[in-house]
Design a protein around this motif. Sequence first.
Motif, short mmCIF file in Angstrom:
data_model
loop_
_atom_site.label_atom_id
_atom_site.label_comp_id
_atom_site.label_asym_id
_atom_site.label_seq_id
_atom_site.Cartn_x
_atom_site.Cartn_y
_atom_site.Cartn_z
N SER A 72 27.11 -32.44 36.27
CA SER A 72 26.05 -32.61 35.27
C SER A 72 25.04 -33.66 35.73
O SER A 72 25.41 -34.81 36.01
CB SER A 72 26.65 -33.03 33.93
OG SER A 72 25.66 -33.51 33.06
N LYS A 74 22.84 -35.07 33.87
CA LYS A 74 22.79 -36.09 32.83
C LYS A 74 23.89 -37.12 33.03
O LYS A 74 23.68 -38.34 32.86
CB LYS A 74 22.90 -35.44 31.46
CG LYS A 74 22.73 -36.41 30.30
CD LYS A 74 22.77 -35.70 28.97
CE LYS A 74 22.56 -36.68 27.81
NZ LYS A 74 22.60 -35.98 26.50
N GLN A 77 23.04 -39.29 36.03
CA GLN A 77 21.99 -40.22 35.65
C GLN A 77 22.57 -41.41 34.87
O GLN A 77 22.24 -42.57 35.12
CB GLN A 77 20.95 -39.49 34.79
CG GLN A 77 19.87 -40.37 34.19
CD GLN A 77 18.84 -40.80 35.20
OE1 GLN A 77 18.42 -39.99 36.01
NE2 GLN A 77 18.44 -42.05 35.17
#
Length: 427
Positions: A72, A74, A77
């Motif tokens: 992922s 996200k 990050q």
Amino acid sequence: MPRNKKKNRGGQHGAVQPFSDEDASIETLSHCSSFSDATSVADEGGETNEDSAQQDFQYKLKGFIDSTVDKSAKTRQGALDGLKTAMATRILYEFISERRMTITDSIERCLKKGKGEEQRAAASLACLLCIQLGSGIESEEVFKTLKPIFKNILADGSANIQARQAVATSLGLCTLVAEDDILDVQATMECFENLFTRSYAKADGTCPSISPQMSQLHTNSLRSWALLLTICSSSQLKDILQKHLLKLQRLLESDDVNMRIAAGETIALLFELARDIDSDFEFDGWDELCDKLNALATDCNKHRAKTDKRKQRSVFRDVLKAVEEGAFQSETIRFGTERMNIDSWVRKRTYDAFREFVGSGMNYHLQANEFIRDVFELGPPMLVDSATMKAMKISRFERHLHNSAAFKARTKARSKFRDKRVDVGEF
């Protein structure tokens, strides 16, 4: 600026939440006795709790490291942001040193395969990793791996513009910290020159048409180039002065206020460095340059935003004094029981570069990070225990009471003044 090679003594797979400010503040300054690992300095009663908190903290960091390879974007990050916050607010030398190749591999992967924000976070994390490791073999190995990727992104016109902006800033500071070959420093400076010179005004005085995002890339490149000026040799500086000082004036005509300011500060820095080499340094275009700087210091063009003009005038008043008089507006930075004077353009450019990455943790790093203290010639870290640090800190409630009392005093004084004006009016 000293470049001594010395070391600082400073999971779970799946989704993780970004490192929060609350986590960052957990007993941050209670580890000042070693400034390397976060060893406990509390009394026996609190030792177990501190050890437990430290274990939880390291467990969370390991989770972030594991999550930098998650599928992922996200999650990756969030993991990068968590590691950034931790490195900005703690001295983690031992923990990071043991895992530096793993972290470097993660940064490399995110730079190559990530998009926009992920690449920005990875570039910033690379810089913080070098700051933690200090100037030595470990950071050199990290930078040796990442430098080619940085340069490829920077030169790639099809790459994400946000990634290029971040790389332009990170490459400059990583080079300052971890580059050992002065010829490679020169090569990196040429990479920056290839970008910011595209913002030069043309011979007829017209400015090139550049998007705001591209202008930001050029500005970041100029600032990193100026940072590397601070470690150039005298012979290199003489060549740079001859090649660039006259041309840099063209950037003062840029439509971008940030570019104008960066150009002005770089010119002031160059004059300071030139006078360090030769106290009788003279510049053929001195009168014309001073006229331009004076116009920017008193700029009242209506088509420019008020905030931009206010910011610009403040900076260019200082730049004008630097060029005309060799003066610098000194600033004092206080941290812990110490203080440091920012008393030159060299020191200011260096301080601003570190602060851009460390942010609010700058004072802590000035106090605890051996490498940063070495850069600013502050000597070895002073050992301060947690009880002393807590006594020095003013609580939020005490600050609130102080501010409230000051506000009431101001209001009372102003009320008396208004009453006097009313009395005069009645007569």
